[in-house]
Design an enzyme around this catalytic site. Structure first.
Site, mmCIF file in Angstrom:
data_model
loop_
_atom_site.group_PDB
_atom_site.id
_atom_site.type_symbol
_atom_site.label_atom_id
_atom_site.label_comp_id
_atom_site.label_asym_id
_atom_site.label_seq_id
_atom_site.Cartn_x
_atom_site.Cartn_y
_atom_site.Cartn_z
ATOM 1 N N CYS A 7 0.789 -1.234 0.000
ATOM 2 C CA CYS A 7 0.000 0.000 0.000
ATOM 3 C C CYS A 7 0.825 1.290 0.000
ATOM 4 C CB CYS A 7 -0.924 0.027 1.220
ATOM 5 S SG CYS A 7 -1.926 -1.459 1.433
ATOM 6 N N HIS B 252 -2.815 6.568 4.422
ATOM 7 C CA HIS B 252 -1.695 5.657 4.730
ATOM 8 C C HIS B 252 -0.349 6.165 4.217
ATOM 9 C CE1 HIS B 252 -0.553 1.134 5.399
ATOM 10 N NE2 HIS B 252 -0.111 1.943 6.348
#
Length: 589
Positions: free
Chosen positions: A86, A147
């Protein structure tokens, strides 16, 4: 006859002149597109496998809304993420640069940001496409997962926050959805922390008991002070192991609106309706445009939070239910565009940040995605299954419907594409690895501008591909591959993701060579005996690697230990720490 011939020549000259004048008054398609400043809607799934979608070959998963985007637009079949996890993949997407350039990688196994309260994150000197589009008059919004870091020195400096990287509006998770948010058995860090704390408790408890026994039997000449301190430390560690799960839930699993925490911890039954409500609100507020909206879905990452009306409806268990719910969300967003009259003026892009997770498995139940015919999955820096992702563009009346492109493209290409569409310019003071996709999407170019693409695992180069256009061949060279466990399996079962370095990887000499044009599943290793141009291909790819590495500059690695440990003073909290609990917004309408 001579007079007639002269008259024809004059008429042709006059006609040519008139056509030239008329054509000069009609703008070309490319100039018209660049002048139009379209609305831009970017949809990114989390951990979705390319084989999970109907339009990419899955006939058992219902994804009619994503399939409709492909039918009405352009589908990319060799669309590559810049990383197989990610944080680095999303950093590359937003900056148009390999994550090793921005330092959004690790060298010690910390593959993603581990805590919201860590100091690492997307550096402030990086220029995202949101920053450029904002300067060109776009309203810019991010809804969903971030994130990419939050704070640097205090719990409120927000140095890595989306609003500091070009977004006017943010609503969502500054961190990432995790199994730990729901205390799943599939745990990213809770189980490991509990085991470490329990081990330390046992060691200190043994020390305390040994000191007590030695003190009482006069075998160890020691005062009561170290006995008391070791016993108190053991009790503290035992208490910490009991509460670490709750700490993670409150520390990482919360929602923010801009700089304000609105829900800590998250109430999962509200999350999907809140996300959709926020998307609809942004579109309605900014329908007079132009706008850039990045919808970064929390789906389909574990713990696969799914509304009750989708549970048990798919043929693929909870994971399939979650995929089909996300497709429904895409349909709701498309319906909002229709109702607001935005469909024809909006470029839509759909993708996933990387491949599906094969290791998300409990017993015989799979909680991760399917990567179709491609080998490997999430966390594997080189194998196609970890990095080949869906790529769909739709822009009615501009992009040809139903077009399929097999040329190599990258998530990094979105950067120069949207910047050019907005009338901006890509930064000239740094290397931008992405290429403008518009000529390829329109059909005015037959080939991608990517001759080579590099495939990293953390800061380590694992593979590279070479598009040899004159032969129509896509070569893939693997320098390093992970050791699958158990032997013969297609993943690293028993651990969260495959490693990038150490004893559990193989350094190949000579490197492995595949021809993806004929062998997209990477099952047939080519050798000097089976491939006449083996050595020429190796030499050309290794030369390209050397040239690429010469363009890299040393930068601090944001995901290494110092930037990736929990720091209590950086922890966002909507109350006095550690009493981080609040619910500041009403239920969605």
């Amino acid at each position: 006859m001579l007079h007639l011939h002269h008259s024809c020549l004059c008429f042709r000259s006059w006609l040519a002149a008139m056509l030239a004048v008329l054509l000069s008054l009609v703008p070309s398609a490319s100039s018209d597109i660049s002048a139009s400043q379209p609305n831009i809607l970017l949809l990114m799934a989390d951990d979705l496998g390319i084989g999970d979608i109907g339009c990419y070959g899955n006939n058992t998963m219902r994804t009619p809304n994503i399939d409709r985007l492909a039918e009405d637009g352009v589908k990319l079949t060799q669309h590559i993420s810049a990383a197989s996890l990610c944080t680095p993949s999303r950093a590359a997407f937003l900056t148009g640069r390999y994550p090793v350039r921005s330092g959004m990688v690790s060298s010690i196994g910390y593959r993603v940001l581990q805590w919201t309260g860590a100091s690492g994150g997307l550096p402030t000197n990086e220029t995202t496409f949101a920053k450029i589009l904002k300067e060109k008059g776009y309203a810019t919004g991010l809804i969903g997962k971030w994130h990419l870091g939050l704070n640097c020195e205090s719990a409120s400096d927000h140095c890595h926050h989306p609003l500091h990287h070009g977004f006017d509006h943010f609503y969502g998770m500054p961190f990432s959805l995790m199994g730990d948010c729901a205390r799943w058995e599939l745990s990213e860090k809770r189980v490991n922390l509990e085991q470490k704390l329990n081990f330390l408790f046992q060691v200190l408890a043994l020390v305390a008991l040994t000191l007590v026994a030695g003190k009482l039997t006069h075998l160890i000449p020691v005062s009561w002070k170290p006995v008391i301190w070791s016993a108190l430390s053991a009790i503290l560690l035992l208490t910490s192991s009991y509460f670490v799960g709750a700490l993670i839930v409150h520390a990482d699993c919360f929602l923010m609106r801009n700089h304000t925490i609105t829900e800590q911890p998250m109430c999962f039954q509200r999350t999907t309706p809140l996300i959709l409500q926020e998307v609809a609100s942004f579109l309605k507020r900014n329908k007079h445009g132009p706008f850039l909206l990045f919808v970064s879905f929390l789906h389909v990452h574990i713990p696969l939070i799914t509304m009750e009306n989708f549970l048990g409806k798919s043929l693929h268990g909870l994971y399939g239910d979650n995929v089909e719910e996300m497709d429904w969300m895409v349909g709701q967003i498309l319906d909002t565009l229709d109702m607001e009259g935005l469909t024809n003026s909006t470029l839509i892009y759909f993708t996933s940040d990387h491949g599906g997770s094969l290791e998300n498995q409990l017993g015989n139940t799979q909680y991760g995605g399917w990567n179709g015919i491609y080998k490997g999955g999430k966390g594997m820096g080189g194998w196609e299954g970890g990095i080949r992702v869906p790529g769909i563009f739709r822009w009615p009346g501009v992009l040809p419907a139903g077009r399929v492109i097999g040329e190599p493209t990258s998530l990094m290409d979105v950067y120069p594409t949207v910047v050019q569409l907005a009338g901006g310019e890509v930064p000239q003071d740094r290397v931008i690895d992405g290429q403008d996709l518009l000529p390829l999407l329109l059909g005015t170019a037959q080939h991608s501008d990517h001759e080579f693409l590099m495939h990293y695992c953390e800061r380590f180069l694992h593979a590279a591909r070479w598009h040899q256009r004159d032969r129509g061949t896509m070569w893939k060279v693997h320098f390093v591959t992970p050791v699958f466990q158990p032997e013969g399996a297609g993943a690293c079962y028993g651990r969260k993701v495959c490693p990038c370095f150490g004893e559990k990887v193989i350094h190949h000499d000579p490197p492995l060579l595949f021809d993806l044009s004929r062998d997209p599943s990477e099952t047939h290793i080519l050798t000097p005996a089976s491939e006449p141009v083996f050595y020429q291909v190796m030499e050309r790819v290794q030369q390209a690697v050397r040239e690429h590495q010469q363009t890299l500059s040393p930068v601090p690695l944001q995901l290494d230990r110092l930037g990736n440990i929990w720091r209590p003073w950086l922890q966002p909290c909507c109350g006095p720490f550690p009493l981080c609990w609040c619910l500041r917004e009403d239920d969605p309408q």
